[in-house]
Scaffold this motif. Structure first.
Motif, PDB file in Angstrom:
ATOM      1  N   ALA A   1     -24.813 -79.921  16.734  1.00 56.79           N
ATOM      2  CA  ALA A   1     -24.467 -80.832  15.641  1.00 56.79           C
ATOM      3  C   ALA A   1     -25.146 -82.172  15.877  1.00 56.79           C
ATOM      4  N   VAL A   2     -25.764 -82.699  14.838  1.00 59.09           N
ATOM      5  CA  VAL A   2     -26.526 -83.950  14.922  1.00 59.09           C
ATOM      6  C   VAL A   2     -25.956 -84.935  13.914  1.00 59.09           C
ATOM      7  N   SER A   3     -25.600 -86.136  14.377  1.00 61.49           N
ATOM      8  CA  SER A   3     -25.081 -87.172  13.489  1.00 61.49           C
ATOM      9  C   SER A   3     -25.765 -88.494  13.794  1.00 61.49           C
ATOM     10  N   SER A   4     -25.570 -89.459  12.907  1.00 59.64           N
ATOM     11  CA  SER A   4     -26.162 -90.791  13.080  1.00 59.64           C
ATOM     12  C   SER A   4     -25.121 -91.811  13.514  1.00 59.64           C
ATOM     13  N   ALA A   5     -23.912 -91.347  13.875  1.00 62.35           N
ATOM     14  CA  ALA A   5     -22.851 -92.237  14.340  1.00 62.35           C
ATOM     15  C   ALA A   5     -21.939 -91.449  15.262  1.00 62.35           C
ATOM     16  N   TYR A   6     -21.260 -92.164  16.162  1.00 59.47           N
ATOM     17  CA  TYR A   6     -20.285 -91.519  17.051  1.00 59.47           C
ATOM     18  C   TYR A   6     -19.271 -92.569  17.491  1.00 59.47           C
ATOM     19  N   TRP A   7     -18.450 -92.991  16.537  1.00 55.18           N
ATOM     20  CA  TRP A   7     -17.430 -94.022  16.734  1.00 55.18           C
ATOM     21  C   TRP A   7     -16.071 -93.349  16.919  1.00 55.18           C
TER      22      TRP A   7
ATOM     23  N   PRO B   1     -21.294 -99.233  16.560  1.00 55.48           N
ATOM     24  CA  PRO B   1     -22.168 -98.808  15.463  1.00 55.48           C
ATOM     25  C   PRO B   1     -23.498 -99.556  15.456  1.00 55.48           C
ATOM     26  N   ALA B   2     -24.509 -98.931  14.879  1.00 57.94           N
ATOM     27  CA  ALA B   2     -25.802 -99.583  14.684  1.00 57.94           C
ATOM     28  C   ALA B   2     -25.637-100.731  13.696  1.00 57.94           C
ATOM     29  N   PRO B   3     -26.593-101.687  13.671  1.00 58.25           N
ATOM     30  CA  PRO B   3     -26.463-102.844  12.769  1.00 58.25           C
ATOM     31  C   PRO B   3     -26.337-102.469  11.293  1.00 58.25           C
ATOM     32  N   GLY B   4     -26.972-101.360  10.896  1.00 56.71           N
ATOM     33  CA  GLY B   4     -26.868-100.905   9.520  1.00 56.71           C
ATOM     34  C   GLY B   4     -26.825 -99.402   9.478  1.00 56.71           C
ATOM     35  N   ALA B   5     -26.283 -98.851   8.394  1.00 50.77           N
ATOM     36  CA  ALA B   5     -26.180 -97.400   8.264  1.00 50.77           C
ATOM     37  C   ALA B   5     -27.567 -96.813   8.037  1.00 50.77           C
ATOM     38  N   ALA B   6     -28.027 -96.007   8.972  1.00 56.03           N
ATOM     39  CA  ALA B   6     -29.366 -95.433   8.909  1.00 56.03           C
ATOM     40  C   ALA B   6     -29.301 -93.971   8.496  1.00 56.03           C
ATOM     41  N   THR B   7     -30.287 -93.532   7.737  1.00 56.85           N
ATOM     42  CA  THR B   7     -30.473 -92.125   7.424  1.00 56.85           C
ATOM     43  C   THR B   7     -31.494 -91.550   8.389  1.00 56.85           C
TER      44      THR B   7
END
Length: 412
Positions: free
Chosen positions: A300-306, A311-317
């Motif tokens: 499973a691959v995601s762009s967040a793990y909170w 979190p990163a500075p902005g929501a990235a795709t």
């Protein structure tokens, strides 16, 4: 009140760590990997799969040249004679064997043991297990020549032995993805371990094998090789390896997170060029796990793990380019291999203690469907480790340990 004076004088470590977000001299000075040859004494490295520092054991065994042994159990951040989750072992006896060998010059037989003795965890439903079902296995050396790489290829939702058709897949996970991650460093009490990963799998790109025909046992670090692009200069990549049961329950076996600006170097990170594809190699945490027949292996691959990571500075795709590969360290199944056993746990005499009151502990996650705000609350009263409120009778001192931690975030 010396402890108050100590607290007043203690540096505020989170601020110090936040000011060193690169692998600079602050971090390097205490890292043995900078010069393994500087260690000239025999080393016995011990860890647990539910701890945060497990990777140090195989890295030390591989990097050192001195006499060395490793021991990894199912435990969290506790000594192995108190091993939780169990099974606990007679670790004090093992330590005595080690010191008799190297401090007293007696041949205790410990150097005839396998170089790493590692616990293989059997598949179970997600959630707390104590004891963990499985067995200890041994390898003559590490890295082990017995372990062979098995390559699986990522496709459009698939994970297969053969290469898959080319595809590009995008994911922008809500920032609260990670509710099932559990604690970064557990202490062996219920609620700290990762829960059912379906909470997070639904906000991730998921790549599944077909149901397995045969049992597959892995020991070591899975590795993902992939080309990936982001639409922002800073983005995170979060990768989880899961064991999916026939009923769909998903147990996390291993994971890793990577700030993609650190793709080439932790010492000198560099911003991403939005839209450009980069070849990235992600080494997941070492693990020992048996996938039974009928189960599926999931990546499973995601762009967040909170809330595990900030979190990163902005929501990235993120855009993942297939084909890509997942390499698993497969250990051959050998029903005839010797069984590794330990003596029962031993302890020194306990101080007289009276339990004054039971502790209570809750862990909840909620999502406001109107605002998109997620809240994660950890609340313990009386005893965070299941011990309750205790009185140490000899000194008539009562100890109660309470905590409430409330974290909130929105989807973007």
């Amino acid at each position: 009140m010396q402890w108050l004076d100590r607290i007043a004088a203690m540096p505020f470590f989170p601020a110090i760590w936040a000011s060193h977000q690169r692998r600079d001299a602050y971090w390097r000075h205490g890292s043995v990997c900078e010069d393994f040859s500087a260690i000239t004494v025999p080393v016995f490295a011990v860890g647990g799969w539910a701890d945060a520092y497990t990777n140090a054991v195989p890295r030390l065994l591989e990097g050192l040249s001195v006499p060395r042994l490793g021991l990894i159990g199912p435990w969290a951040h506790v000594y192995a004679q108190d091993g939780s989750p169990g099974p606990a072992i007679g670790f004090l006896q093992e330590a005595t064997r080690w010191w008799d060998q190297w401090l007293k010059g007696r041949d205790s037989g410990i150097m005839a043991e396998p170089m790493p003795r590692s616990f293989f965890e059997d598949a179970t439903p997600p959630g707390h297990r104590d004891p963990v079902p499985g067995r200890f296995v041994g390898e003559a050396n590490w890295p082990s020549r017995r372990i062979t790489p098995m390559t699986l290829h990522l496709g459009r939702g698939t994970l297969a032995p053969e290469p898959q058709e080319a595809a590009t897949l995008a994911i922008r996970s809500p920032a609260w993805t990670g509710a099932g991650c559990g604690e970064w460093m557990g202490t062996g009490v219920a609620g700290e371990e990762p829960t059912d990963q379906r909470l997070d799998d639904g906000h991730s790109l998921a790549f599944d094998t077909l149901p397995l025909a045969d049992r597959i046992e892995i020991l070591g670090a899975p590795v993902l090789d992939v080309e990936i692009a982001a639409d922002r200069p800073v983005a995170q990549l979060c990768v989880r390896l899961c064991d999916v049961a026939p009923d769909g329950a998903s147990r996390r076996v291993s994971y890793q997170v990577l700030n993609l600006t650190h793709r080439d170097s932790h010492a000198e990170p560099s911003a991403l060029e939005p839209g450009r594809f980069y070849r990235v190699r992600v080494k997941l945490n070492d693990c020992g796990h048996a996938f039974p027949p009928g189960h599926r292996i999931r990546l499973a691959v995601s762009s967040a793990y909170w809330p595990l990571i900030w979190p990163a500075p902005g929501a990235a795709t993120l855009t993942v380019r297939c084909p890509a590969t997942l390499t698993l360290p497969v250990r051959p199944v050998d029903p005839a291999e010797p069984v590794i056993r330990f003596e029962p746990p031993a302890h020194g005499p306990r101080a007289p203690v009276t339990k004054v009151a039971e502790g209570r502990f809750t862990r909840t996650h909620a999502l406001d469907l109107l605002t998109g705000q997620a809240t994660y609350v950890t609340h313990g009263e009386g005893g965070l480790f299941g011990e309750g409120v205790q009185r140490f009778d000899e000194i008539d001192t009562t100890l109660s340990h309470s905590l409430k931690r409330e974290l909130t975030i929105t989807a973007d």
